[in-house]
Enzyme design. Sequence first.
Site, PDB file in Angstrom:
ATOM      1  N   THR A 229       0.868  -1.182   0.000  1.00  0.00           N
ATOM      2  CA  THR A 229       0.000   0.000   0.000  1.00  0.00           C
ATOM      3  C   THR A 229       0.904   1.230   0.000  1.00  0.00           C
ATOM      4  O   THR A 229       2.107   1.126   0.271  1.00  0.00           O
ATOM      5  CB  THR A 229      -0.907   0.043   1.244  1.00  0.00           C
TER       6      THR A 229
ATOM      7  N   ALA B 187       3.040  -1.204   4.817  1.00  0.00           N
ATOM      8  CA  ALA B 187       2.330   0.000   5.270  1.00  0.00           C
ATOM      9  C   ALA B 187       3.378   1.095   5.435  1.00  0.00           C
ATOM     10  O   ALA B 187       4.413   0.887   6.077  1.00  0.00           O
ATOM     11  CB  ALA B 187       1.620  -0.266   6.592  1.00  0.00           C
TER      12      ALA B 187
ATOM     13  N   VAL C 220       7.233  -2.411   7.140  1.00  0.00           N
ATOM     14  CA  VAL C 220       7.191  -0.953   7.190  1.00  0.00           C
ATOM     15  C   VAL C 220       7.835  -0.407   5.917  1.00  0.00           C
ATOM     16  O   VAL C 220       8.974  -0.733   5.595  1.00  0.00           O
ATOM     17  CB  VAL C 220       7.930  -0.421   8.435  1.00  0.00           C
ATOM     18  N   LYS C 221       7.067   0.415   5.220  1.00  0.00           N
ATOM     19  CA  LYS C 221       7.570   0.992   3.965  1.00  0.00           C
ATOM     20  C   LYS C 221       8.195   2.341   4.285  1.00  0.00           C
ATOM     21  O   LYS C 221       7.552   3.219   4.884  1.00  0.00           O
ATOM     22  CB  LYS C 221       6.406   1.163   3.004  1.00  0.00           C
ATOM     23  N   VAL C 222       9.438   2.505   3.849  1.00  0.00           N
ATOM     24  CA  VAL C 222      10.206   3.706   4.186  1.00  0.00           C
ATOM     25  C   VAL C 222      10.853   4.235   2.904  1.00  0.00           C
ATOM     26  O   VAL C 222      11.490   3.468   2.175  1.00  0.00           O
ATOM     27  CB  VAL C 222      11.306   3.355   5.221  1.00  0.00           C
TER      28      VAL C 222
END
Length: 226
Positions: free
Chosen positions: A27, A61, A87-89
């Site tokens: 996402t 996310a 965790v999208k960074v």
Amino acid sequence: MKFFLDTADLDEIEEAASWGALAGVTTNPTLYARVGGKLADFESHIERICTIVGDECPVSAESVATDRAQIVEDGRRLASIAPNVVVKVPTMVEGLAATRTLADEGIRVNMTLCFTVPQAMLAARAGARYISPFIGRFDDISEDGIEQVANIVEAVSNYDFTADTVNGEQLEVIAASIRSANHVTQCALMGADIATVPFSVLKKMVKHPLTQAGIDSFMADWEKVK
Ligand code: E4P
């Protein structure tokens, strides 16, 4: 190659999961806004996605923070939603620093908005579990998105990053910003680990006119033998 669905739409995720070939979901803030999502509901929305796809499917996310302390705080909170949250960074200095901290704590990170081999190498050494090079957006500025992803896949394959990743897991490249089934073909041929695709592209990937023509003619001939 594994397939992730690039959407925050629960109906699309349920439908794609029912096809039996879905390995994860990605996402981003735009995709969440597109389904009418509100900030207050974001974590419960991610939890619902995790429930639909199950523990074996990673669900990315994204943190939209720009300083390392806040990204780490976001990352810890997002990772506590479900064991399969990644965790999208974004690939930037603060993102790299936060990724190192999160990886050291056993939290998986998907480094996103990656456009070059040097960015990918830094993301890998910072402990990213996934690296997401973008194809379509690179093409949009008259660069060659496929070539850049191929370069990243090759560069990553030259080294062993298992000492850098959470639990020594294998780093995987997610080909992202995919706009067509042909992009998927090219990513599969270059050996990208994962393609994250919009539902519209996933539907096109299944179809071929000769497949439909064959189904139609077999059905017609079957009527003759009844
Ligand atoms: C995936 O992780 C990205 O969020 C996504 O593929 C971006 O795609 P776009 O460039 O079509 O928005």
